[in-house]
Design an enzyme around this catalytic site. Structure first.
Site, PDB file in Angstrom:
ATOM      1  N   ARG A  80      34.680  43.464  41.954  1.00  0.00           N
ATOM      2  CA  ARG A  80      35.346  42.972  40.619  1.00  0.00           C
ATOM      3  C   ARG A  80      36.874  42.422  41.413  1.00  0.00           C
ATOM      4  NH1 ARG A  80      32.390  45.385  38.587  1.00  0.00           N
ATOM      5  NH2 ARG A  80      32.666  47.047  37.154  1.00  0.00           N
ATOM      6  N   LEU A  81      36.532  41.671  42.041  1.00  0.00           N
ATOM      7  CA  LEU A  81      36.769  40.700  43.218  1.00  0.00           C
ATOM      8  C   LEU A  81      36.814  39.284  42.330  1.00  0.00           C
ATOM      9  CD1 LEU A  81      36.933  41.475  46.644  1.00  0.00           C
ATOM     10  CD2 LEU A  81      39.120  41.835  45.189  1.00  0.00           C
TER      11      LEU A  81
END
Length: 225
Positions: free
Chosen positions: A198-199
């Site tokens: 989720r970066l």
């Protein structure tokens, strides 16, 4: 509780070294890649769908998905009944946002700005390119208005099919007065590229002067995911 299905957004990402000074070329490139994928893969059926958000005079938000049938350096756009809920909201408050999402590609583009009516020649050219049935439908539907049941709409369609028979010509169904289009005159364009854990990458173009998506009037900032 059943386990939640999860996917790792292992996309290509996006960094500042990959992007042009103005957003137009990247917008066009991502759209063209999505359209090409839709012709080759079954996981992306409608690459031109765009979710449009408006706010009415009372501050009530509304979101709906339409088709991005206009895309030029002036901005992305769509066509609609000018008496529809979204058109009425835009007459009251022209602020608008739109998002194009290509989930299988781990990509999205967000547009924010002001809605502008497309000129009638542009609208007419697009309307005449539509299939005959879609042009009849534009006349038949009082978009967003309540209706007793579907038979009312179907009866109206049959009436119009007799009035405007399919002659195979672009002008066999005239352009309705209350049918038009809008473009988003953007002041911000965000490119979202999925990354693992989720970066994600979020690069946002912010307009700092007069100009369109192709002009040299933008600065870029990275935002945290």
């Amino acid at each position: 509780m059943e386990p939640i299905a999860r996917w790792d957004y292992a996309g290509e990402g996006l960094d500042e070294q990959q992007i042009p000074a103005a957003p137009w070329e990247l917008v066009r490139g991502w759209v063209e890649q999505a359209r090409a994928r839709s012709q080759q893969e079954s996981d992306l059926r409608e690459p031109d769908q765009i979710s449009i958000a408006t706010v009415d005079a009372d501050g009530g938000p509304s979101v709906r998905t339409v088709l991005m049938r206009y895309l030029e350096p002036a901005g992305p756009g769509f066509y609609t009944n000018l008496d529809s809920r979204k058109a009425v909201a835009l007459q009251e408050n022209p602020k608008i946002a739109g998002t194009v999402t290509w989930a299988p590609m781990f990509r999205a583009i967000r547009f924010e700005g002001t809605a502008r009516l497309l000129d009638r020649d542009t609208v007419r050219t697009y309307f005449e390119s539509r299939p005959w049935g879609s042009r009849i439908g534009a006349w038949a539907s009082a978009q967003s208005q309540p209706i007793h049941d579907r038979t009312v709409l179907e009866d109206r369609v049959r009436e119009l099919e007799l009035k405007f028979p399919d002659t195979g010509h672009a002008d066999d169904v005239p352009l309705p007065d209350n049918w038009g289009g809008y473009l988003i005159d953007c002041h911000a364009v965000e490119f979202w590229a999925g990354r693992s854990s989720r970066l994600h990458d979020r690069l946002v173009y912010l307009r700092e002067g007069d100009g369109d998506l192709a002009d040299d009037c933008w600065r870029v900032e990275r935002r945290q995911p």
